[in-house]
Design an enzyme around this catalytic site. Structure first.
Site, PDB file in Angstrom:
ATOM      1  N   GLU A  57      36.788  18.694 -18.231  1.00 51.34           N
ATOM      2  CA  GLU A  57      35.459  19.260 -18.085  1.00 51.34           C
ATOM      3  C   GLU A  57      34.545  18.640 -19.137  1.00 51.34           C
ATOM      4  O   GLU A  57      34.992  18.265 -20.223  1.00 51.34           O
ATOM      5  CB  GLU A  57      35.467  20.785 -18.305  1.00 51.34           C
ATOM      6  CG  GLU A  57      36.063  21.579 -17.179  1.00 51.34           C
ATOM      7  CD  GLU A  57      36.046  23.067 -17.469  1.00 51.34           C
ATOM      8  OE1 GLU A  57      35.679  23.450 -18.607  1.00 51.34           O
ATOM      9  OE2 GLU A  57      36.401  23.849 -16.584  1.00 51.34           O
ATOM     10  N   HIS A 100      40.291  28.162 -29.308  1.00 50.06           N
ATOM     11  CA  HIS A 100      40.019  28.560 -27.924  1.00 50.06           C
ATOM     12  C   HIS A 100      40.621  29.918 -27.578  1.00 50.06           C
ATOM     13  O   HIS A 100      40.747  30.259 -26.398  1.00 50.06           O
ATOM     14  CB  HIS A 100      40.526  27.497 -26.935  1.00 50.06           C
ATOM     15  CG  HIS A 100      40.050  26.118 -27.246  1.00 50.06           C
ATOM     16  ND1 HIS A 100      38.726  25.746 -27.133  1.00 50.06           N
ATOM     17  CD2 HIS A 100      40.701  25.023 -27.711  1.00 50.06           C
ATOM     18  CE1 HIS A 100      38.594  24.487 -27.493  1.00 50.06           C
ATOM     19  NE2 HIS A 100      39.770  24.019 -27.856  1.00 50.06           N
ATOM     20  N   ARG A 132      44.916  39.063 -13.777  1.00 45.01           N
ATOM     21  CA  ARG A 132      45.712  40.050 -14.499  1.00 45.01           C
ATOM     22  C   ARG A 132      44.781  40.924 -15.317  1.00 45.01           C
ATOM     23  O   ARG A 132      43.571  40.712 -15.336  1.00 45.01           O
ATOM     24  CB  ARG A 132      46.691  39.340 -15.441  1.00 45.01           C
ATOM     25  CG  ARG A 132      45.981  38.338 -16.372  1.00 45.01           C
ATOM     26  CD  ARG A 132      46.873  37.793 -17.453  1.00 45.01           C
ATOM     27  NE  ARG A 132      46.301  36.653 -18.149  1.00 45.01           N
ATOM     28  CZ  ARG A 132      45.385  36.708 -19.097  1.00 45.01           C
ATOM     29  NH1 ARG A 132      44.892  37.886 -19.463  1.00 45.01           N
ATOM     30  NH2 ARG A 132      44.929  35.610 -19.684  1.00 45.01           N
TER      31      ARG A 132
END
Length: 676
Positions: free
Chosen positions: A199, A234, A290
């Protein structure tokens, strides 16, 4: 409703699910490894079964063992929590095939949305904005070609899974090959899939995510958004809901995109659609199929128990909520207390918790308690601390007070870092991005303030309080002179960069601005002596108030030096002091003190390279006798779901390698020796 649920997880989320089961009158079953025989989640459940050795690959990731235990225990359903097998479609399908209920989305939805590549293709088809990138062949040749096309910096991401695993920021072409290899290796170890995608790396994005809920009858709603931009490696450190940057128009657009994606995927149960936002535009990032680690901020902001709702949906109940029923009842903030060392790149820590004291009016979702041991085998999270208030300011004040009263000893923790974070003026004003820590944090950011700063800050609060009023307050900012107060032993307590300082000022007869000052920081005396202190009025130079930042002038003791500290009053009840190129932010101390924990870590010298954390030797790149260059990778250590690369501190020759691949090492163990 179910009679018994197996929780296929550990730590704080297993404790959280067990509590929800108890509230619903459902018995809970724990599974545990060798390292977790006496863990808190084992004690929290009604039954517990051993499933294997400490490594997750031999215990918590063994789906067949978990299903076997569930059937043996007579369970109706399995709740996977998050992490481990929670986004494993094959495991979800095996649970259903075994005649048990899977408390989560359908396996087909996990497969579709659990793949970052496939979910982005779906987003493109639906017209949901996505970040420019590449989703194809993962060979280094293809990745290099498309990285050049996209333009550096680029972000490498594992297609499967999340939590920052298999993710690397690459600034230039010469870093690419090593970063791709590391990302693929980490992704394979964490998710069993080494496929990656590229990305374009946005420079100052915010991470905003939308919680969705769907039942088995086509009802699908969102529960607003969460701001999750404060991250290191991250991985999120602080979350809040609602986001301080999202207005009604953006909320409508971003939640509509989230619902469109969830509906197209045939989604049921709880899930999260994640976006990044920058310069007025948002882009789809991924979907977590989830429950999220940060679900408590939504629970506190909206007023819905997500885990209980998950269980009810899986049991076949109708959702019973309409979108119009959903609204923010409070502003909630969650921080993650980790066993890690912020002073040394947030490396994980281990050890037994020997002291734990906390306030009782905050929500604390913990996986350990006093006397428990943090091991190198699993995620280093100790607890999540959640507070809520009528406004963001109220929530921030509550969080500062909660963190101020929390004391923990044993492993190194990020507690002082969290105190620093929630006191930072840029965070307070909502000026955040995923690069916040990179931009503002530095080792020593919450170190002790120098005496000049502590005395000047105390003087501004104790002697010249009116000077700190904002410019739109029309009272005379220079009206509070020491001689007018005629007081002895003026006391004030402050927080300067996360540390508490207690100041006592006693006026002296030598002059209006002469004071005897005593400043202490806990049991340490910062300054005890004379101070000549006064304000410099910028209007004396013909300037209007506000054109030139005011300053406090200071002379300490017999020191002939004159210290000039500039201060700003851009927010209520707090201010910054600028001195010698640094800014110190100051606010009134909460009722409880903030104690500083020792964060000493043995540092390697240039001849012996020591392990910075406990873990396993994942990779050894060199052999004895090899010539190496400065910054060359030598060894990779893996622990608590992260990798750390030990690099050569200088050019030299490898004299000795102490540990082979697969070996377990402790903090400070010598890994490699260079020839002297």
């Amino acid at each position: 409703m179910f009679s018994k649920i197996l929780i296929a997880n550990r730590g704080e989320i297993a404790v959280r699910i067990a509590r929800a089961c108890s509230d619903l009158g459902i018995k809970s079953v724990a599974v545990y490894s060798d390292a977790d025989r006496t863990a808190l989640h084992v004690r929290a459940c009604d039954e517990a079964y051993h499933i294997g050795p400490a490594p997750a690959s031999e215990s918590y990731l063994m789906g067949d063992k978990i299903i076997k235990v569930a059937r043996k225990a007579g369970c109706d359903a399995i709740h996977p929590g998050y992490g481990f097998l929670s986004e494993n479609a094959s495991f979800a399908r095996a649970v259903v095939d075994a005649g048990l209920v899977w408390i989560g989305p359908p396996p087909e939805a996990i497969e579709l949305m659990g793949s970052k590549i496939e979910s982005k293709r779906l987003a493109e088809k639906l017209g949901v904005p996505i970040v420019p990138g590449y989703m194809g062949d993962s060979t280094i040749e293809a990745v290099e070609t498309h990285a050049e096309r996209i333009g550096y910096p680029v972000l490498i991401k594992a297609s499967a899974g999340g939590g920052g695993k298999g993710m690397r920021v690459v600034e230039s072409q010469h870093e690419l090959a090593e970063s791709v290899a590391a990302a693929q290796r980490e992704a394979l170890a964490a998710f069993g899939d080494d496929s990656i995608l590229l990305e374009k790396y946005l420079t100052e994005p915010r991470h905003i995510e939308v919680q969705v809920l769907g039942d088995n009858y086509g009802n699908l709603i969102h529960l607003g958004e969460r701001e999750c931009s404060i991250q290191r490696r991250h991985q999120k450190v602080l979350e809040e809901s609602p986001s301080p940057v999202v207005d009604d128009d953006l909320r409508e657009r971003i939640t509509s995109s989230a619902l469109a994606l969830a509906k197209a995927a045939g989604y049921t149960n709880a899930g999260t659609v994640e976006f990044i936002y920058q310069d007025g535009e948002y882009y789809f990032l991924e979907m977590n199929t989830r429950l999220q680690v940060e679900h408590p901020v939504t629970e506190e902001a909206i007023g819905i128990d997500l885990v209980q709702t998950q269980i009810r949906i899986a049991a076949g109940e109708i959702l019973g909520l309409m979108q119009d029923d959903i609204g923010f009842n409070a502003h909630a903030i969650e921080v993650r207390l980790y066993a890690e060392d912020p002073e040394h790149d947030f490396l994980p820590s281990t050890g037994t918790i020997t002291k734990l004291e906390q306030l009782q009016d905050a929500r604390i979702d913990a996986g350990v308690t006093l006397g428990d041991t943090i091991t190198p085998y699993y995620d280093p999270m100790i607890a999540k601390i959640i507070v809520a208030g009528a406004t963001r300011e109220d929530a921030l004040n509550a969080m500062r007070e909660t963190l101020g009263g929390l004391q923990i000893e044993g492993p190194k923790t990020n507690l002082d870092f969290l105190r620093w974070l929630v006191s930072h003026p840029q965070f307070e004003m909502g000026n955040i991005s995923t690069r916040f820590i990179e931009r503002y944090y530095r080792p020593g950011a919450f170190a002790l303030a120098p005496p000049q700063v502590a005395v000047a800050a105390g003087a501004l609060k104790a002697i010249y309080p009116n000077a700190l009023r904002p410019p739109d307050d029309h009272s005379d900012p220079w009206g509070a002179s020491p001689w007018r107060q005629a007081r002895q032993n003026i006391q004030v307590s402050l927080i300067i960069e996360g540390h508490r300082y207690d100041c006592v000022f006693s006026s002296r007869s030598g002059g209006n601005n002469d004071w005897q000052v005593r400043v202490s920081q806990g049991d340490n005396e910062v300054y005890d002596g004379l101070a000549h202190v006064w304000l410099k009025d910028s209007r004396e130079d013909g300037d209007n108030f506000g054109d030139v930042p005011p300053s406090v002038q200071l002379q300490l003791g017999e020191d002939a030096a004159l210290y000039s500290l500039i201060y700003n009053t851009d927010w209520d009840d707090a201010f910054t002091l600028a001195w010698e190129g640094r800014e110190f932010w100051v606010r009134p101390a909460p009722p409880l003190s903030t104690q500083t924990l020792a964060t000493n870590l043995r540092l390697a010298n240039e001849d012996t390279l020591e392990s910075p954390m406990p873990g396993k030797v994942l990779k050894v790149f060199v052999s004895e006798g090899d010539q190496v260059a400065e910054e060359q990778p030598l060894v990779i250590i893996e622990a608590m779901k992260m990798e750390f690369t030990v690099r050569a501190p200088r050019d030299g020759k490898i004299a000795r390698i102490h540990y082979a691949e697969g070996s377990q090492v402790a903090v400070g163990d010598v890994l490699v020796e260079l020839e002297r």
